[in-house]
Design an enzyme around this catalytic site. Sequence first.
Site, PDB file in Angstrom:
ATOM      1  N   GLU A  33     -13.139 -13.943  -4.871  1.00  0.00           N
ATOM      2  CA  GLU A  33     -12.271 -13.467  -5.122  1.00  0.00           C
ATOM      3  C   GLU A  33     -10.537 -14.106  -4.287  1.00  0.00           C
ATOM      4  O   GLU A  33      -9.640 -14.790  -4.896  1.00  0.00           O
ATOM      5  CB  GLU A  33     -12.241 -12.343  -5.621  1.00  0.00           C
ATOM      6  CG  GLU A  33     -12.252 -11.514  -4.568  1.00  0.00           C
ATOM      7  CD  GLU A  33     -13.486 -10.574  -4.520  1.00  0.00           C
ATOM      8  OE1 GLU A  33     -14.046  -9.927  -3.977  1.00  0.00           O
ATOM      9  OE2 GLU A  33     -14.133 -11.610  -4.654  1.00  0.00           O
TER      10      GLU A  33
ATOM     11  N   SER B 168      -6.886   1.925  -2.953  1.00  0.00           N
ATOM     12  CA  SER B 168      -5.843   0.923  -3.013  1.00  0.00           C
ATOM     13  C   SER B 168      -6.440  -0.660  -3.334  1.00  0.00           C
ATOM     14  O   SER B 168      -6.980  -0.730  -2.509  1.00  0.00           O
ATOM     15  CB  SER B 168      -4.898   1.236  -1.287  1.00  0.00           C
ATOM     16  OG  SER B 168      -4.245  -0.290  -1.503  1.00  0.00           O
TER      17      SER B 168
ATOM     18  N   GLU C  31       0.843  -1.322   0.324  1.00  0.00           N
ATOM     19  CA  GLU C  31       0.031  -0.432  -0.080  1.00  0.00           C
ATOM     20  C   GLU C  31       0.722   1.425   0.088  1.00  0.00           C
ATOM     21  O   GLU C  31       0.307   2.156  -0.540  1.00  0.00           O
ATOM     22  CB  GLU C  31      -0.596   0.556   1.123  1.00  0.00           C
ATOM     23  CG  GLU C  31      -2.383   0.842   1.136  1.00  0.00           C
ATOM     24  CD  GLU C  31      -3.362   0.928   1.987  1.00  0.00           C
ATOM     25  OE1 GLU C  31      -3.956  -0.337   1.862  1.00  0.00           O
ATOM     26  OE2 GLU C  31      -2.313   0.496   3.367  1.00  0.00           O
TER      27      GLU C  31
ATOM     28  N   CYS D 140     -10.429  -1.077  14.380  1.00  0.00           N
ATOM     29  CA  CYS D 140      -9.945  -2.044  15.330  1.00  0.00           C
ATOM     30  C   CYS D 140     -10.863  -2.814  16.865  1.00  0.00           C
ATOM     31  O   CYS D 140     -10.957  -3.666  17.326  1.00  0.00           O
ATOM     32  CB  CYS D 140      -8.860  -3.810  14.788  1.00  0.00           C
ATOM     33  SG  CYS D 140      -8.582  -2.880  12.601  1.00  0.00           S
TER      34      CYS D 140
ATOM     35  N   GLU E  44       2.568   2.038  -3.524  1.00  0.00           N
ATOM     36  CA  GLU E  44       1.110   2.653  -3.910  1.00  0.00           C
ATOM     37  C   GLU E  44       0.722   3.817  -3.898  1.00  0.00           C
ATOM     38  O   GLU E  44       0.655   4.027  -5.215  1.00  0.00           O
ATOM     39  CB  GLU E  44      -0.727   1.150  -4.062  1.00  0.00           C
ATOM     40  CG  GLU E  44      -1.037   1.510  -5.030  1.00  0.00           C
ATOM     41  CD  GLU E  44      -2.825   0.561  -4.617  1.00  0.00           C
ATOM     42  OE1 GLU E  44      -3.458   0.569  -5.413  1.00  0.00           O
ATOM     43  OE2 GLU E  44      -2.341   0.204  -3.573  1.00  0.00           O
TER      44      GLU E  44
END
Length: 587
Positions: free
Chosen positions: A378, A331, A285, A516, A288
């Site tokens: 996927e 991302s 990430e 989280c 990117e």
Amino acid sequence: MSDIKVTIDGKQVVVPKGSTILQAAQKVGIHIPTLCHLDLHDIKMVNKAASCRICVVEVEGRRNLAPACATPVFDGMVVKTNTVRVLNARKVVLELLLSDHPKDCLICPKSGNCELQELAETFGLREVRFKDAKQSTYRKDYSTTIIRDMDKCIMCRRCETMCNEVQTVGALSGINRGFNAVVATSFEVNLEDSVCTHCGQCVAVCPVGALSEKDYTWDVVEALADPDKVVVVQTAPAVRAALGEEFGMEPGTLVTGKMVAALRRLGFDYVFDTDFAADLTIMEEGTELLDRIKRFLDGDKTVKLPILTSCCPGWVNFFESQFPELLDVPSTAKSPQQMFGAIAKSYYAEKLGIPREKMVVVSVMPCLAKKYEASRDEFAVNGNPDVDISISTRELAHLIKKANIEFKDLEDEDFDKPLGESTGAGVIFGTTGGVIEAATRTAYELFTGKPLEKVEFEQLRGMEGVRTATVKMGDLDLNIGIAHGLGNARKLLEEIKNGNPRNFHAIEIMACPGGCIGGGGQPYHHGNIEILKKRAEAIYREDANKPIRKSHENPAIKELYDTYLGHPMSERAHKLLHTKYTPKERV
């Protein structure tokens, strides 16, 4: 704002104008029982249903009893919370609720955590006088993540407030009247066919068993009992900061070593850390992010900024269904859970010399959306999922208790290597602001070519729902946005749709309040911001005590790239560690 003097059960208290009787009573330590009330202090949101009437009190000069949660105080008010009239009224209300409620407490998933059950015990109810009340029979809705059993719905409307007002998802609303009244989806479709993001915040606030997570603990037991399977487990960073609460420990107690020891005693062949995959996520990430920024600075007008983090599956579900026009902005990096599964069933399975089908990957997550994420088509190879089973922090606690493991007495143990090696940057993924702070630690050094002396970015921390900060990276002022809770995420997404007026380069979004640490699968915290703060403090303590605190310095990550992946964003890395998003049309 002027203050008001109130007398409650003979005790005088001064509270701000606009306060309720319940708030005034709490200030002087007087307990008034509630069921529908839910005060989410951290986001200034109160469930205003006032529907259960368990909290009724006597107000001097008022003929009828008053609901404490919805009655504002006035100067000189005199309140009594413990008269015979009040106690009798509460008992009748409770009996009426129980008369239309299933009596299957022994097998109810909320048994032991049910607020209705707790009140029945407090009032010493051993029978219900109202025998002819109609008990409706609704079909149960079994999704991959959440079970809806509306026979148990008491119409407290907490889930509706959470889903619509806090998360702004809009999946739940009250329908029907009388005994048939429940909270349901539009047209009463299944949750998986609705706009539900599977964040699990509705489960976290439901006081009864109307909403509960789908339990996969026995699936784990079956996998552990299969001699033909190699069963590995990964544990998310936020789990270690909350698991101890299920065993009577104080919120914020770090139980990393005890958790590892317990997992080994349960019979897992290898005990790994999702923090390893969090470090891996930063490499992909972060690369990117830097690629987009460099192209933008070079004048490429096609670059999509800001980049949005993609670690949170509840958030991914949200933008796929509600902001499909922005699918090219986040991302493409998978979440740490899915990165771990992909690496475990390729790189590590090859190291062990076994086919991926022989390996079972179990993840322990603070999040219910992870169950849904693991089931997505996927994230499988020829039908074999990268992550086979995802269980919550609560489910892990149940497993440990089933196995009669004395958790508090366990000696600390370390994760297995190499997929158990991690840095402090991986740990802080567990709290709001942590992902972008971890990314900034690596991005700073890669962008400037200079060592980062102080790794703590205090400006990225906190509990405000929407935060902004600017980080100096050489000649670049990196503009960062942070949101936790989907309602806050919506605010930033609307800004992006309207042209990114604040010129953000990167935005971190987590679906759950607090990130989280406040996930839908964590021990119940009932909206208590202090518990979330203590969990966050525990996360930062573990980070501070790590010998390595930058993801790109993790030796196991370096070896993975040197021997298997090549480099971040390589062809193999892209195949294993990245994904694409698709618009979801739901009711």
